[in-house]
Design an enzyme around this catalytic site. Sequence first.
Site, PDB file in Angstrom:
ATOM      1  N   GLY A 183      47.703  -2.297 -87.538  1.00 57.49           N
ATOM      2  CA  GLY A 183      47.728  -0.875 -87.199  1.00 57.49           C
ATOM      3  C   GLY A 183      49.014  -0.416 -86.537  1.00 57.49           C
ATOM      4  O   GLY A 183      50.075  -1.042 -86.676  1.00 57.49           O
TER       5      GLY A 183
ATOM      6  N   ILE B   8      56.459   7.537 -74.955  1.00 55.01           N
ATOM      7  CA  ILE B   8      57.378   7.155 -76.035  1.00 55.01           C
ATOM      8  C   ILE B   8      58.782   7.661 -75.758  1.00 55.01           C
ATOM      9  O   ILE B   8      59.767   6.928 -75.885  1.00 55.01           O
ATOM     10  CB  ILE B   8      56.857   7.679 -77.400  1.00 55.01           C
ATOM     11  CG1 ILE B   8      55.537   6.982 -77.754  1.00 55.01           C
ATOM     12  CG2 ILE B   8      57.901   7.473 -78.503  1.00 55.01           C
ATOM     13  CD1 ILE B   8      54.883   7.458 -79.033  1.00 55.01           C
TER      14      ILE B   8
ATOM     15  N   GLY C  56      60.047  15.423 -75.346  1.00 52.07           N
ATOM     16  CA  GLY C  56      58.876  14.812 -74.717  1.00 52.07           C
ATOM     17  C   GLY C  56      59.287  13.721 -73.750  1.00 52.07           C
ATOM     18  O   GLY C  56      59.866  12.714 -74.156  1.00 52.07           O
ATOM     19  N   GLY C  57      59.001  13.942 -72.476  1.00 56.93           N
ATOM     20  CA  GLY C  57      59.327  12.942 -71.444  1.00 56.93           C
ATOM     21  C   GLY C  57      58.089  12.175 -71.036  1.00 56.93           C
ATOM     22  O   GLY C  57      57.809  11.999 -69.855  1.00 56.93           O
ATOM     23  N   GLY C  58      57.320  11.723 -72.056  1.00 54.85           N
ATOM     24  CA  GLY C  58      56.123  10.906 -71.799  1.00 54.85           C
ATOM     25  C   GLY C  58      56.418   9.455 -72.095  1.00 54.85           C
ATOM     26  O   GLY C  58      57.566   9.005 -71.984  1.00 54.85           O
TER      27      GLY C  58
ATOM     28  N   HIS D 183      54.632 -18.009 -53.259  1.00 50.50           N
ATOM     29  CA  HIS D 183      55.951 -17.556 -52.793  1.00 50.50           C
ATOM     30  C   HIS D 183      57.036 -18.296 -53.554  1.00 50.50           C
ATOM     31  O   HIS D 183      56.892 -19.498 -53.779  1.00 50.50           O
ATOM     32  CB  HIS D 183      56.079 -17.833 -51.299  1.00 50.50           C
ATOM     33  CG  HIS D 183      57.417 -17.498 -50.743  1.00 50.50           C
ATOM     34  ND1 HIS D 183      57.797 -16.203 -50.496  1.00 50.50           N
ATOM     35  CD2 HIS D 183      58.477 -18.291 -50.418  1.00 50.50           C
ATOM     36  CE1 HIS D 183      59.038 -16.202 -50.023  1.00 50.50           C
ATOM     37  NE2 HIS D 183      59.475 -17.452 -49.967  1.00 50.50           N
TER      38      HIS D 183
ATOM     39  N   ASP E  45      41.860   4.993 -80.729  1.00 48.67           N
ATOM     40  CA  ASP E  45      42.548   6.287 -80.637  1.00 48.67           C
ATOM     41  C   ASP E  45      41.759   7.417 -81.293  1.00 48.67           C
ATOM     42  O   ASP E  45      41.878   8.582 -80.884  1.00 48.67           O
ATOM     43  CB  ASP E  45      43.922   6.205 -81.312  1.00 48.67           C
ATOM     44  CG  ASP E  45      44.943   5.439 -80.470  1.00 48.67           C
ATOM     45  OD1 ASP E  45      44.545   4.834 -79.457  1.00 48.67           O
ATOM     46  OD2 ASP E  45      46.135   5.451 -80.826  1.00 48.67           O
TER      47      ASP E  45
ATOM     48  N   ALA F 259      40.262   4.095 -97.581  1.00 48.82           N
ATOM     49  CA  ALA F 259      38.815   4.312 -97.666  1.00 48.82           C
ATOM     50  C   ALA F 259      38.506   5.800 -97.619  1.00 48.82           C
ATOM     51  O   ALA F 259      39.133   6.556 -96.871  1.00 48.82           O
ATOM     52  CB  ALA F 259      38.129   3.608 -96.503  1.00 48.82           C
TER      53      ALA F 259
ATOM     54  N   ARG G  66      50.139  12.083 -79.461  1.00 47.08           N
ATOM     55  CA  ARG G  66      49.499  11.617 -80.698  1.00 47.08           C
ATOM     56  C   ARG G  66      48.131  12.260 -80.802  1.00 47.08           C
ATOM     57  O   ARG G  66      47.530  12.627 -79.796  1.00 47.08           O
ATOM     58  CB  ARG G  66      49.387  10.081 -80.694  1.00 47.08           C
ATOM     59  CG  ARG G  66      50.754   9.423 -80.800  1.00 47.08           C
ATOM     60  CD  ARG G  66      50.656   7.913 -80.802  1.00 47.08           C
ATOM     61  NE  ARG G  66      49.978   7.356 -81.951  1.00 47.08           N
ATOM     62  CZ  ARG G  66      50.535   7.153 -83.146  1.00 47.08           C
ATOM     63  NH1 ARG G  66      51.812   7.482 -83.344  1.00 47.08           N
ATOM     64  NH2 ARG G  66      49.839   6.615 -84.116  1.00 47.08           N
TER      65      ARG G  66
END
Length: 469
Positions: free
Chosen positions: A42, A191, A187-189, A448, A316, A119, A277
């Site tokens: 996908g 992606i 777009g400042g997201g 540590h 999605d 399909a 999206r």
Amino acid sequence: MTQNLETRLLIVGGGPGGYVAAIRAAQLGIQTVLVEAETLGGTCLNVGCIPSKALIHVADEYEKAVRYAGKGEMGIRVQAPTLDIGQAVKWKNGIVGKLTKGVAALLKKHDVQVIHGWARLVDGKTAEVVQHLDGQQSTLRIRCEHLLLATGSQSVELPFMPFGGKVISATQALSPTTLPERLVVVGGGYIGLELGIAYRKLGVAVTVVEAQERILPGYDSELTAPLLGNLKRLGINLHLGHKVLGLNSEGTAVRVSNTAEQISEIPADQVLVAVGRKPRTEGFGLETLLLDYNGSALKVDDQCRTSMRNVWAIGDLTGDAMLAHRAMAQGEMVADIIAGKHRHFLPAAIPAICFTDPEVVVVGLTPEQAQQQGIEHKTAMFPFAANGRSMTLGSTEGFVRVVARADNHRILGWQATGRGVSELSIAFVQSLEMGAQLEDIAATVHPHPTLGEAVQEAAMRALGHALHI
Ligand code: FAD
Ligand code: NAD
């Protein structure tokens, strides 16, 4: 010619949701057919999570080499590096190929019948796939007891600046043949910032145009402040609070307007549109099922059942959070339920990671969300500037922040930003899933020197006794 196939479970879509559901169902002895139109894996494996992280890694390594060619304070000197973008894309494709072939092999091993084709749903128990074998066209009619829809999502297109020519989506941005001189990112997201930073590190002049007044508008400003600082350090131009109007008439620049409606132009050789999206609900007869929707997403309950009996939906297609790990977890659960197990999809939290530089992680409630929900809480942060491991990595920006109930100290959420914090998200989500209190984290011996010590110190600080600050 029409051929008929009967199966107990039919899965449409072989992304992380669909293929994981298929593997789990087969493990549980459920006869399973999976239909995938493109390559198995996908969006995630082919044009999403994996290729983007590979390209980000190439960019990080290249930028490091550029820095070493300057005057690196660690004493390493190299010749000025060169970039073979064709080879970089080939390397990325190699990883994608290994993983997608691995998915095919896993499905085969588990006796999942994979059908390659598009399909089309006929009803809630039947789908048809048109196949072209040896020059012959035939229709495969698949009848099932359970139908699982995992058709994923697709990039949102701006109607006044559709994809094509110099306007590209993430898919094209992940397979460049040459790099543009000037890239405008709309777009400042997730992606826009992940790929915008990668392109900048590869030497491209990058401008990000974001409609809101902030980058990653879903995250709080304290958390995004180090990222904002680094965008500036990298020389990425930011146009916040700007609306994109389209390309200019010559097609050489992007026209934008600010909140005062003043119009300006940003020269661009390529424009990456990354404005979100949307669930893939069209083109395969979904409308014939008359299912319930939640906005543009298919509506499901906490078992991923749609409004039609034995028709399930995951990933999605069912809306936010559009993340691969959510799709996989839902797919695994649906297979279990079909096999007769009692399951509900009620995770304590779904971690979200932005693989920017620095990385940003959000798990569970932020202080603001706890406040909005009227929960009395305490919060504390521990900066990486006080963490030894961060210093040895030459990267001390960022912090870990914890949010816990004020009464019983049960942890409600974690946020972090800094180098490598993506790997801390596992500790964060486990603590929430296990109902940990601040005292549990504070009393756990943390190795540590690690970045994870900042997790323990944040919990200790919330309890009023941090050791190293
Ligand atoms: P998809 O992966 O979209 O798969 C759906 C599949 O169904 C596709 O292969 C499609 O061909 C097939 N299909 C659709 N309709 C039909 C039909 N009618 N017949 C046959 N086949 C059909 N998420 C993260 O968690 N971490 C990340 O780092 C991350 N990075 C990303 C980077 C980018 C650039 C992008 C675009 C996305 C990223 N995501 C990331 C999101 C992640 O890719 C998706 O959340 C995830 O792939 C969703 O899985 P899914 O199974 O629901 O759908
Ligand atoms: P996004 O929702 O993360 O960001 C879109 C940004 O575009 C927002 O900040 C929004 O305000 C802005 N915007 C919307 N319309 C605009 C316009 N006309 N002009 C200027 N700015 C505009 O969407 P995305 O970056 O396209 O990513 C899509 C989805 O893919 C994500 O929401 C996420 O679910 C998934 N993803 C996840 C990862 C990850 O987990 N690391 C990485 C990439 C993508």
